[in-house]
Design a protein around this motif. Structure first.
Motif, PDB file in Angstrom:
ATOM      1  N   THR A  16       0.838  -1.202   0.000  1.00 22.73           N
ATOM      2  CA  THR A  16       0.000   0.000   0.000  1.00 22.73           C
ATOM      3  C   THR A  16       0.871   1.250   0.000  1.00 22.73           C
ATOM      4  O   THR A  16       1.778   1.351   0.806  1.00 22.73           O
ATOM      5  CB  THR A  16      -0.912   0.019   1.247  1.00 22.73           C
ATOM      6  OG1 THR A  16      -1.659  -1.208   1.303  1.00 22.73           O
ATOM      7  CG2 THR A  16      -1.860   1.196   1.214  1.00 22.73           C
TER       8      THR A  16
ATOM      9  N   THR B 130       3.643  -0.170   4.672  1.00 24.12           N
ATOM     10  CA  THR B 130       3.291  -1.584   4.539  1.00 24.12           C
ATOM     11  C   THR B 130       4.155  -2.452   5.438  1.00 24.12           C
ATOM     12  O   THR B 130       3.678  -3.434   6.017  1.00 24.12           O
ATOM     13  CB  THR B 130       3.427  -2.032   3.071  1.00 24.12           C
ATOM     14  OG1 THR B 130       2.501  -1.290   2.272  1.00 24.12           O
ATOM     15  CG2 THR B 130       3.113  -3.516   2.913  1.00 24.12           C
TER      16      THR B 130
ATOM     17  N   SER C 157      -4.426   2.889   5.616  1.00 22.61           N
ATOM     18  CA  SER C 157      -4.784   2.068   4.453  1.00 22.61           C
ATOM     19  C   SER C 157      -4.014   0.757   4.460  1.00 22.61           C
ATOM     20  O   SER C 157      -4.572  -0.307   4.175  1.00 22.61           O
ATOM     21  CB  SER C 157      -4.502   2.841   3.158  1.00 22.61           C
ATOM     22  OG  SER C 157      -5.303   3.990   3.081  1.00 22.61           O
TER      23      SER C 157
ATOM     24  N   ASN D  50      -5.640  -3.024   4.619  1.00 23.48           N
ATOM     25  CA  ASN D  50      -5.349  -3.990   3.558  1.00 23.48           C
ATOM     26  C   ASN D  50      -4.660  -5.236   4.099  1.00 23.48           C
ATOM     27  O   ASN D  50      -5.010  -6.362   3.750  1.00 23.48           O
ATOM     28  CB  ASN D  50      -4.481  -3.346   2.481  1.00 23.48           C
ATOM     29  CG  ASN D  50      -5.233  -2.322   1.665  1.00 23.48           C
ATOM     30  OD1 ASN D  50      -6.462  -2.335   1.621  1.00 23.48           O
ATOM     31  ND2 ASN D  50      -4.513  -1.432   1.011  1.00 23.48           N
TER      32      ASN D  50
END
Length: 357
Positions: free
Chosen positions: A119, A145, A185, A189
């Protein structure tokens, strides 16, 4: 010496035809981002940017990468391949490599994982190394991430976690800095993809239990004593950093558009050219495709607040028919494209079979 060989192997990836397939991640990446004095590692880690991975294809690619830049007097050899450790939450392969440099011989492993999400997407990391005379770039993970994956591992393993290096890494990464919106985010995810709950009360309770467990403290203090780069970073300092990361996560409940009186209607484009591949190809509607959309348009409401479509030809032509029937304008957005099929774009089926049998 290990860093020297790793730099050279990454350099060869950057020179290869597969440079967009191997996304740099893991301990050596952190060593480069955070500084050599704060991290050590004995292997290389990558995410493989394809849906499937076969031993045959992977070995072919690794052998080709090993064979590049032979003028450097460094010789890489692939010794074999096996499934990645069963304890990992992702699948993939471990490739064993042997390297020779004059009378120096060393072996290391390359973990090539498949499945996890990056991400917002992989970016390019530029190498500045004291060993090589030129700069080069490789695709790499985002910091957000990496934090999300290590945080998810901490939560999912709970009190059974023996990976003290993750506590230390999260301390370093929290001090390095990150984009809070991107981190949110990445957390969503990663937790969703790995099937781990991101419920606030669940995560908070888990973290408290982890840091209250004496064995977790013992393992970390042993890790700190054995690794000079971790000395001076206490268990409490790691705990504080991880709870600061926790506090930066926006634990909002999922929103149901139905609660706000919103309806979404999804429409596929009509039938397009049968002899062309899909993806980002500029396929046009067939006569039957036009008839399909015309019939569909008669069944649609006329009071939509917004109409959005892909700007690829088949979607634009479908939208034009619908818009004329409803008397409304469409917004065209490339974010609604199908998956990018790269070199296969605009090829006919026969051309595809001839070029890529």
């Amino acid at each position: 010496m290990g860093s020297f060989f790793f730099d050279e192997f990454l350099h060869r990836i950057s020179l290869s035809d597969y440079k967009d397939k191997y996304v740099f991640k893991g301990g050596f990446y952190l060593q480069k981002v955070l500084g050599v004095s704060t991290r050590s590692t004995m292997d290389l880690d990558f995410k493989y940017s394809c849906v499937e991975m076969s031993d045959k294809i992977l070995l072919k690619e690794i052998n080709e990468i090993c064979g590049l830049n032979q003028t450097s007097n460094i010789v890489f050899s692939c010794l074999g391949i096996e499934d990645i450790s069963a304890e990992m939450k992702y699948s993939g392969k471990t490739v064993r490599i042997e390297v020779h440099f004059f009378n120096v011989r060393k072996r290391f492993s390359i973990d090539v994982a498949i499945g996890d999400m990056v991400t917002p997407e992989p970016g390019y990391f530029e190498f500045e190394t004291p060993f090589l005379m030129e700069r080069f770039t490789v695709l790499s993970y985002s910091i957000e991430t990496i934090i999300a994956e290590k945080f998810e591992t901490l939560v999912s393993r709970g009190v059974n976690n023996s990976r003290s290096k993750d506590l230390f890494d999260l301390y370093l990464l929290e001090h390095h800095g990150y984009d809070k919106a991107l981190l949110n985010s990445a957390m969503i995810n990663t937790f969703f993809h790995r099937g781990t709950s991101l419920d606030k009360s669940y995560v908070e309770d888990l973290l408290h239990r982890v840091f209250a467990f004496f064995r977790i403290r013992e393992l970390y203090e042993n890790y700190s004593r054995k690794n000079k780069f971790a000395s001076g970073v206490t268990f409490e300092m790691c705990q504080e950093s991880i709870f600061r990361i926790f506090s930066d996560i926006d634990y909002q409940k999922p929103i149901s558009v139905g609660d706000y009186g919103v309806e979404l209607h999804l429409v596929r484009h009509g039938q397009d050219d049968r002899d062309k591949l899909g993806g980002w190809s500029d396929n046009h509607l067939t006569e039957f495709g036009v008839e399909q959309v015309q019939q569909l348009s008669k069944q649609l409401d006329t009071d939509y607040d917004m109409l959005v479509a892909s700007d690829l030809a088949r979607a634009r032509e479908s939208a034009s028919i619908i818009g004329s029937v409803l008397g409304k304008e469409f917004i065209y957005d490339e974010a609604f494209h199908e998956t990018n099929n790269g070199d296969l774009r605009n090829l006919t089926v026969s051309e595809f079979r001839e070029r890529y049998p």
